[in-house]
Design an enzyme around this catalytic site. Structure first.
Site, mmCIF file in Angstrom:
data_model
loop_
_atom_site.group_PDB
_atom_site.id
_atom_site.type_symbol
_atom_site.label_atom_id
_atom_site.label_comp_id
_atom_site.label_asym_id
_atom_site.label_seq_id
_atom_site.Cartn_x
_atom_site.Cartn_y
_atom_site.Cartn_z
ATOM 1 N N GLU A 31 0.815 -1.214 0.000
ATOM 2 C CA GLU A 31 0.000 0.000 0.000
ATOM 3 C C GLU A 31 0.853 1.271 0.000
ATOM 4 O O GLU A 31 0.368 2.345 0.357
ATOM 5 C CB GLU A 31 -0.944 -0.006 1.195
ATOM 6 N N SER A 158 -6.772 -1.995 1.635
ATOM 7 C CA SER A 158 -7.101 -1.355 0.353
ATOM 8 C C SER A 158 -7.675 -2.333 -0.667
ATOM 9 O O SER A 158 -7.551 -2.134 -1.871
ATOM 10 C CB SER A 158 -5.865 -0.657 -0.237
ATOM 11 N N TYR A 224 -9.718 4.507 -4.871
ATOM 12 C CA TYR A 224 -8.660 5.478 -5.071
ATOM 13 C C TYR A 224 -8.567 6.100 -6.463
ATOM 14 O O TYR A 224 -7.875 7.099 -6.647
ATOM 15 C CB TYR A 224 -7.304 4.825 -4.748
ATOM 16 N N ARG A 263 -11.672 3.475 11.337
ATOM 17 C CA ARG A 263 -12.871 3.396 10.500
ATOM 18 C C ARG A 263 -13.370 1.962 10.491
ATOM 19 O O ARG A 263 -12.588 1.021 10.348
ATOM 20 C CB ARG A 263 -12.543 3.832 9.065
ATOM 21 N N ASP A 265 -16.056 -0.748 8.668
ATOM 22 C CA ASP A 265 -16.842 -1.000 7.456
ATOM 23 C C ASP A 265 -17.871 -2.086 7.728
ATOM 24 O O ASP A 265 -17.566 -3.089 8.380
ATOM 25 C CB ASP A 265 -15.928 -1.435 6.311
ATOM 26 N N GLU A 278 -14.719 -5.141 8.597
ATOM 27 C CA GLU A 278 -13.363 -4.954 9.112
ATOM 28 C C GLU A 278 -13.243 -3.597 9.785
ATOM 29 O O GLU A 278 -14.118 -2.732 9.656
ATOM 30 C CB GLU A 278 -12.324 -5.070 8.002
ATOM 31 N N ASN A 280 -10.283 -0.436 10.323
ATOM 32 C CA ASN A 280 -9.016 0.117 9.831
ATOM 33 C C ASN A 280 -8.451 1.066 10.879
ATOM 34 O O ASN A 280 -9.126 2.005 11.294
ATOM 35 C CB ASN A 280 -9.248 0.884 8.529
ATOM 36 N N GLY A 284 -7.229 5.686 5.031
ATOM 37 C CA GLY A 284 -6.706 6.578 4.010
ATOM 38 C C GLY A 284 -7.046 8.032 4.290
ATOM 39 O O GLY A 284 -8.074 8.343 4.895
#
Length: 321
Positions: A31, A158, A224, A263, A265, A278, A280, A284
């Site tokens: 990443e 990602s 992205y 974060r 999800d 998941e 994070n 990002g």
């Protein structure tokens, strides 16, 4: 601390309290390119806010980190070596305050499989899964997963190495591809429904974002590169449902012992059942990223957001795992 209290803390801060801040980004994980973009945005935001910050890229090893003088670190390293507890451990050994979760939480959250197992143990719904190996009975595995699944390397972010499958042969092929990235690969039951993400500052959730993409799922390109991904903010959810998703995400975040920022999800199926995917711990921070979007909706400029995240390193009472 509530979001409103965090806003007030940011407004009252003297940024000279931070001292010299190393913004750690880049690294050598899969990443790296995303981390370079995130890190530049964070560095620019801190500089614009008057923070004495500088870039530090540990691509070539730890010598640059260990040999550099700084007072605290803003970690924007995505993936292994930076988000998995490794760099957090280095900061602990150096005695440097740093943003985000501690060693244990970072390692757990980076391991999607162990995160799911923790959530299961606490009664938090997450899709059923099968660990995949070379000798897996592929027909039995796809049947166990209701005929459609998502294959994931356990330690990548990602959406790298992820693939949707709907047959035994596709499952095997996806496993072989994912195994190029990670020795631990699993597949989880495919959830058909709406996808949402909830960003968290300190222990409080920011506004929920709904995600819509023309891709099969919210993959690397949708995250992205693509300009046709739709971000529903406000989410369009009834107030009660938005509150429910926020509370669920806060529970999921704390279950893995996360702190600082992160974060979560999740997806919601046709029956209204929510499923955690998941968490994070170093999300990002690019121009396509979700935490800055949610923070803006909550009333933070990007500069205020990065200062708010950095301000979590000032607390003397934080206990690291």
């Amino acid at each position: 601390m509530t979001i409103e209290q965090l806003k007030q803390r940011v407004k009252s801060l003297d940024v000279s309290e931070f001292g010299r801040v190393a913004v750690l980004f880049g690294g050598d994980s899969a990443e790296r390119e995303v981390s370079l973009k995130s890190g530049k945005a964070v560095l620019d935001g801190l500089l614009a806010a008057g923070v004495d910050a500088f870039a530090l890229d540990p691509q070539d090893g730890l010598s640059s980190v260990v040999g550099t003088e700084f007072d605290r670190a803003f970690i924007v390293l995505h993936g292994r070596g930076g988000e998995d507890g490794t760099m957090q451990g280095v900061m602990e050994l150096l005695g440097k305050p740093y943003t985000g979760s501690g060693v244990l939480a970072s390692a757990l959250a980076m391991d999607k499989l162990r995160t799911k197992q923790i959530w299961e143990s606490m009664g938090l719904a997450t899709p059923a899964y099968r660990v995949l190996e070379e000798n897996t009975d592929w027909d039995a595995a796809i049947n166990d997963l209701n005929g459609c699944a998502m294959v994931k390397p356990a330690h990548e972010g990602s959406s790298i190495g992820m693939r949707k499958v709907s047959s035994a042969q596709e499952l095997r092929d996806a496993y072989l591809e994912a195994a190029k990235y990670d020795s631990l690969v699993f597949a989880e039951t495919w959830i058909t429904g709406a996808e949402y993400t909830v960003s968290i500052l300190e222990r409080s959730a920011l506004p929920v974002i709904g995600l819509q993409t023309h891709h099969e799922f919210y993959d690397y390109d949708a995250k992205y590169i693509a300009n046709d991904t739709r971000y529903l903010l406000p989410s369009g959810l009834p107030d009660a449902t938005e509150t429910e998703f926020k509370e669920l995400s806060e529970r999921a975040y704390l279950a893995v012992d996360c702190e600082g920022w992160g974060r979560v999800d999740l997806m919601v199926d046709a029956d209204g059942q929510s499923w955690l995917l998941e968490v994070n711990t170093v999300p990002g921070m690019t121009d396509h990223s979700l935490v800055p979007m949610a923070a803006k909706q909550a009333g933070f400029s990007f500069e205020e957001l990065v200062v708010a995240i950095l301000s979590t390193t000032l607390s003397a009472t934080r206990e690291r795992g």
